[in-house]
Design a protein around this motif. Structure first.
Motif, PDB file in Angstrom:
ATOM      1  N   HIS A  90       0.861  -1.191   0.000  1.00  0.00           N
ATOM      2  CA  HIS A  90       0.000   0.000   0.000  1.00  0.00           C
ATOM      3  C   HIS A  90       0.893   1.236   0.000  1.00  0.00           C
ATOM      4  CE1 HIS A  90      -3.114   2.899   0.871  1.00  0.00           C
ATOM      5  NE2 HIS A  90      -2.425   3.323   1.917  1.00  0.00           N
ATOM      6  N   ARG A  91       0.911   1.962  -1.101  1.00  0.00           N
ATOM      7  CA  ARG A  91       1.708   3.174  -1.225  1.00  0.00           C
ATOM      8  C   ARG A  91       0.913   4.334  -0.631  1.00  0.00           C
ATOM      9  NH1 ARG A  91       6.102   4.714  -4.651  1.00  0.00           N
ATOM     10  NH2 ARG A  91       6.032   6.896  -5.302  1.00  0.00           N
ATOM     11  N   LYS A  92       1.426   4.937   0.416  1.00  0.00           N
ATOM     12  CA  LYS A  92       0.696   5.981   1.122  1.00  0.00           C
ATOM     13  C   LYS A  92       0.476   7.197   0.229  1.00  0.00           C
ATOM     14  CE  LYS A  92       2.123   4.848   5.873  1.00  0.00           C
ATOM     15  NZ  LYS A  92       2.949   3.672   5.595  1.00  0.00           N
ATOM     16  N   LYS A  93      -0.673   7.840   0.445  1.00  0.00           N
ATOM     17  CA  LYS A  93      -1.007   9.074  -0.266  1.00  0.00           C
ATOM     18  C   LYS A  93      -0.819  10.257   0.677  1.00  0.00           C
ATOM     19  CE  LYS A  93      -4.305   7.013  -3.488  1.00  0.00           C
ATOM     20  NZ  LYS A  93      -5.689   7.060  -4.020  1.00  0.00           N
ATOM     21  N   MET A  94      -0.029  11.232   0.232  1.00  0.00           N
ATOM     22  CA  MET A  94       0.333  12.384   1.053  1.00  0.00           C
ATOM     23  C   MET A  94      -0.281  13.664   0.470  1.00  0.00           C
ATOM     24  SD  MET A  94       4.199  13.817   1.868  1.00  0.00           S
ATOM     25  CE  MET A  94       4.512  14.368   0.170  1.00  0.00           C
ATOM     26  N   ALA A  95      -1.187  14.271   1.206  1.00  0.00           N
ATOM     27  CA  ALA A  95      -1.709  15.584   0.832  1.00  0.00           C
ATOM     28  C   ALA A  95      -0.772  16.655   1.387  1.00  0.00           C
ATOM     29  CB  ALA A  95      -3.115  15.776   1.382  1.00  0.00           C
ATOM     30  N   ILE A  96      -0.612  17.741   0.641  1.00  0.00           N
ATOM     31  CA  ILE A  96       0.255  18.842   1.070  1.00  0.00           C
ATOM     32  C   ILE A  96      -0.576  20.112   1.182  1.00  0.00           C
ATOM     33  CG2 ILE A  96       2.279  20.254   0.522  1.00  0.00           C
ATOM     34  CD1 ILE A  96       3.371  17.930  -1.108  1.00  0.00           C
ATOM     35  N   VAL A 119       5.787   7.862  -1.912  1.00  0.00           N
ATOM     36  CA  VAL A 119       4.380   8.194  -1.687  1.00  0.00           C
ATOM     37  C   VAL A 119       3.755   8.599  -3.012  1.00  0.00           C
ATOM     38  CG1 VAL A 119       4.749   8.990   0.686  1.00  0.00           C
ATOM     39  CG2 VAL A 119       4.866  10.629  -1.209  1.00  0.00           C
ATOM     40  N   ASP A 120       2.437   8.685  -3.013  1.00  0.00           N
ATOM     41  CA  ASP A 120       1.713   9.379  -4.076  1.00  0.00           C
ATOM     42  C   ASP A 120       1.249  10.719  -3.514  1.00  0.00           C
ATOM     43  OD1 ASP A 120       2.009   7.292  -5.901  1.00  0.00           O
ATOM     44  OD2 ASP A 120       0.183   6.297  -5.205  1.00  0.00           O
ATOM     45  N   ILE A 121       1.215  11.737  -4.349  1.00  0.00           N
ATOM     46  CA  ILE A 121       0.763  13.061  -3.919  1.00  0.00           C
ATOM     47  C   ILE A 121      -0.470  13.422  -4.745  1.00  0.00           C
ATOM     48  CG2 ILE A 121       1.393  15.474  -3.567  1.00  0.00           C
ATOM     49  CD1 ILE A 121       4.314  14.645  -3.547  1.00  0.00           C
ATOM     50  N   PRO A 122      -1.658  13.210  -4.203  1.00  0.00           N
ATOM     51  CA  PRO A 122      -2.863  13.438  -4.993  1.00  0.00           C
ATOM     52  C   PRO A 122      -3.270  14.896  -5.124  1.00  0.00           C
ATOM     53  CG  PRO A 122      -3.465  12.635  -2.825  1.00  0.00           C
ATOM     54  CD  PRO A 122      -1.965  12.603  -2.891  1.00  0.00           C
ATOM     55  N   LEU A 123      -2.783  15.769  -4.220  1.00  0.00           N
ATOM     56  CA  LEU A 123      -3.200  17.166  -4.302  1.00  0.00           C
ATOM     57  C   LEU A 123      -2.331  18.058  -3.422  1.00  0.00           C
ATOM     58  CD1 LEU A 123      -6.433  17.831  -2.180  1.00  0.00           C
ATOM     59  CD2 LEU A 123      -4.908  15.892  -1.824  1.00  0.00           C
ATOM     60  N   VAL A 124      -2.310  19.327  -3.802  1.00  0.00           N
ATOM     61  CA  VAL A 124      -1.727  20.393  -2.991  1.00  0.00           C
ATOM     62  C   VAL A 124      -2.822  21.421  -2.750  1.00  0.00           C
ATOM     63  CG1 VAL A 124      -0.080  22.310  -2.942  1.00  0.00           C
ATOM     64  CG2 VAL A 124       0.627  20.077  -3.834  1.00  0.00           C
ATOM     65  N   ALA A 166      -9.619  12.367  -1.971  1.00  0.00           N
ATOM     66  CA  ALA A 166      -8.362  11.873  -2.536  1.00  0.00           C
ATOM     67  C   ALA A 166      -7.844  10.633  -1.812  1.00  0.00           C
ATOM     68  CB  ALA A 166      -7.307  12.979  -2.481  1.00  0.00           C
ATOM     69  N   ASN A 167      -8.544  10.220  -0.746  1.00  0.00           N
ATOM     70  CA  ASN A 167      -8.121   9.063   0.055  1.00  0.00           C
ATOM     71  C   ASN A 167      -6.704   9.229   0.596  1.00  0.00           C
ATOM     72  OD1 ASN A 167     -10.539   7.486  -0.226  1.00  0.00           O
ATOM     73  ND2 ASN A 167      -9.899   7.024  -2.321  1.00  0.00           N
ATOM     74  N   ALA A 168      -6.366  10.459   0.976  1.00  0.00           N
ATOM     75  CA  ALA A 168      -5.031  10.716   1.507  1.00  0.00           C
ATOM     76  C   ALA A 168      -4.857  10.029   2.850  1.00  0.00           C
ATOM     77  CB  ALA A 168      -4.796  12.216   1.641  1.00  0.00           C
ATOM     78  N   ASP A 169      -3.673   9.441   3.049  1.00  0.00           N
ATOM     79  CA  ASP A 169      -3.364   8.760   4.298  1.00  0.00           C
ATOM     80  C   ASP A 169      -2.868   9.725   5.370  1.00  0.00           C
ATOM     81  OD1 ASP A 169      -3.619   5.766   3.663  1.00  0.00           O
ATOM     82  OD2 ASP A 169      -2.427   6.520   1.992  1.00  0.00           O
ATOM     83  N   PHE A 170      -2.204  10.794   4.939  1.00  0.00           N
ATOM     84  CA  PHE A 170      -1.727  11.782   5.894  1.00  0.00           C
ATOM     85  C   PHE A 170      -1.517  13.106   5.184  1.00  0.00           C
ATOM     86  CE2 PHE A 170       2.070  10.160   3.982  1.00  0.00           C
ATOM     87  CZ  PHE A 170       3.064  11.114   4.109  1.00  0.00           C
ATOM     88  N   ILE A 171      -1.268  14.149   5.979  1.00  0.00           N
ATOM     89  CA  ILE A 171      -1.167  15.520   5.476  1.00  0.00           C
ATOM     90  C   ILE A 171       0.145  16.123   5.955  1.00  0.00           C
ATOM     91  CG2 ILE A 171      -2.253  17.808   5.467  1.00  0.00           C
ATOM     92  CD1 ILE A 171      -4.836  16.259   6.484  1.00  0.00           C
ATOM     93  N   VAL A 172       0.812  16.856   5.083  1.00  0.00           N
ATOM     94  CA  VAL A 172       2.017  17.590   5.466  1.00  0.00           C
ATOM     95  C   VAL A 172       1.756  19.079   5.303  1.00  0.00           C
ATOM     96  CG1 VAL A 172       4.442  18.033   4.973  1.00  0.00           C
ATOM     97  CG2 VAL A 172       3.551  15.701   4.805  1.00  0.00           C
TER      98      VAL A 172
END
Length: 287
Positions: A90-96, A119-124, A166-172
């Motif tokens: 499972h490649r984590k999705k990181m929202a920024i 990671v994948d970055i689905p959105l900023v 976006a099903n993001a796993d976490f946020i930075v």
């Protein structure tokens, strides 16, 4: 049926003899090969045990659901464990989220494009338009949500919806210069990483470099931490410092600090992505 499983098991439980043996025996029963194991016990008075174990299962007849069910029943419940297993397939999705400063955003995007940040970055999401074009160059959707005192709650709801869609796993928070509401923070508990441009707990809040200059400190730094309702007081993941002197003006501190911020943020994010962090109260165990 899963035939090739690599899992990262994180455990927190009351300390007692035999924990490692019980976990290892369980995995052995299912034919697992333990690739890495790290553990830490607090002082005897507190009596808490932490462990991270990476294991590999190949050509197993057991499903992930069954493996976790059996672990809960035979190991976790008897030993009063808080635990989770994350799987490397499972490649984590990181929202920024970012405002106008680009250095932390650029560090994340460059590491991602070079393959160093898995990671994948689905959105900023940003409350300013300044970094739209930069984000577009990397092919990442950019969402402009301007925030003011009158619309803050509405824009936070929009941001939450975008992140959840976006099903993001976490946020930075890559220098996102807005204070998140308790409602926002509670929606993503333990999943929001912030970079603060100070060696916390010194100089929390706004203008830390100016405050450091005024105070005449000889060290400046940066702190990557999880966000809680208490401003800049969440569990710390990583920190670093640089020496300064009376010869450094405020702008010098800012330039030196940006380099530290980039390095500290990426180390904190990588530790989170690799499941090397256990949050315990307002502290972290980082393996």
């Amino acid at each position: 049926m899963q035939t090739d499983i690599t899992g990262r098991l994180l455990i927190c439980c009351p300390d007692r003899p035999g924990i490692v043996a019980r976990v290892s025996q369980f995995l052995f029963t299912y034919g697992a090969n333990i690739l890495d194991a790290s553990q830490h016990s607090t002082d005897p008075k507190e009596g808490v045990f932490f462990m991270r174990m990476v294991f590999h299962l190949e050509n197993t007849a057991v499903t992930i659901a069954e493996l976790e069910k059996q672990f809960q029943e035979t190991v976790a419940t008897p030993l009063q464990m808080d635990w989770k297993i994350n799987y490397t397939n499972h490649r984590k999705k990181m929202a920024i989220m970012v405002s106008r400063y680009d250095h932390c955003l650029m560090e994340l995007l460059w590491r991602w494009r070079s393959g160093e940040l898995a990671v994948d970055i689905p959105l900023v999401i940003s409350n300013h338009e300044d970094l739209r074009q930069l984000t577009k160059v990397f092919g990442i959707p950019f969402h402009y949500l301007p925030v003011d005192a009158d619309n803050k709650a509405e824009k936070e709801k929009q941001a939450i919806q975008l992140i959840q869609d976006a099903n993001a796993d976490f946020i930075v928070l890559a220098r996102y210069m807005q204070i998140l509401s308790p409602s926002f923070v509670s929606t993503f508990p333990g999943k929001i990483i912030n970079i603060h441009h100070s060696f916390l707990p010194a100089f929390a809040g706004a203008n830390p470099y100016k405050n450091a200059y005024t105070r005449g400190v000889k060290l400046i730094g940066a702190t990557a931490h999880y966000v809680t309702d208490d401003l800049d007081e969440g569990p710390i993941i990583d920190q670093d410092v640089a020496r300064v002197s009376h010869r450094h003006a405020v702008n010098d501190l800012v330039m030196l600090g940006r380099d530290i911020e980039r390095q500290v943020l990426i180390r904190g994010v990588v530790a989170h992505v690799e499941d090397r962090v256990i949050i315990h109260g307002n502290k972290t165990i980082v393996f």
